[in-house]
Design a protein around this motif. Sequence first.
Motif, short mmCIF file in Angstrom:
data_model
loop_
_atom_site.label_atom_id
_atom_site.label_comp_id
_atom_site.label_asym_id
_atom_site.label_seq_id
_atom_site.Cartn_x
_atom_site.Cartn_y
_atom_site.Cartn_z
N TYR A 1 49.12 48.27 47.66
CA TYR A 1 48.35 47.36 46.81
C TYR A 1 47.32 46.58 47.63
O TYR A 1 46.18 46.44 47.24
N PRO B 1 42.19 53.91 52.83
CA PRO B 1 43.32 53.11 52.34
C PRO B 1 44.67 53.61 52.86
O PRO B 1 45.54 52.81 53.19
N PHE C 1 44.43 48.96 48.79
CA PHE C 1 43.49 49.32 47.73
C PHE C 1 42.66 48.12 47.28
O PHE C 1 41.48 48.27 46.95
N ALA C 2 43.24 46.94 47.27
CA ALA C 2 42.45 45.75 46.96
C ALA C 2 41.34 45.57 48.00
O ALA C 2 40.20 45.24 47.67
N GLU C 3 41.68 45.81 49.25
CA GLU C 3 40.70 45.72 50.32
C GLU C 3 39.61 46.79 50.16
O GLU C 3 38.42 46.50 50.28
N ALA C 4 40.02 48.02 49.87
CA ALA C 4 39.06 49.12 49.73
C ALA C 4 38.11 48.90 48.55
O ALA C 4 36.93 49.25 48.62
N LEU C 5 38.63 48.32 47.47
CA LEU C 5 37.81 48.07 46.28
C LEU C 5 37.05 46.75 46.37
O LEU C 5 36.25 46.44 45.49
N ASP C 6 37.33 45.97 47.41
CA ASP C 6 36.72 44.66 47.59
C ASP C 6 36.96 43.77 46.37
O ASP C 6 36.05 43.12 45.86
N GLU C 7 38.20 43.80 45.91
CA GLU C 7 38.62 43.01 44.75
C GLU C 7 39.83 42.17 45.15
O GLU C 7 40.61 42.58 46.01
#
Length: 69
Positions: A36, A18, A39-45
């Motif tokens: 932001y 990230p 981290f959204a990409e890393a969490l796949d959310e």
Amino acid sequence: MAAASLPGLWQSAPSNTPATQVFRLTPALATASAAYVAFAEALDEPLLTYGSRLTRPPGHRAEIVAAGM
């Protein structure tokens, strides 16, 4: 660490973290916004935002949902 050695350090950094993605996105986004998105990409959310600017920058795979638009 000398400033001249920083480019070599950058090239040896893992490219799938990230933090690395934040650096890639900062030309298009403010650092906090890039964090932001990364981290959204890393969490796949999905990332829910009221900022429409976040829905436009290229270079990421995160799902950005613009709320209230």
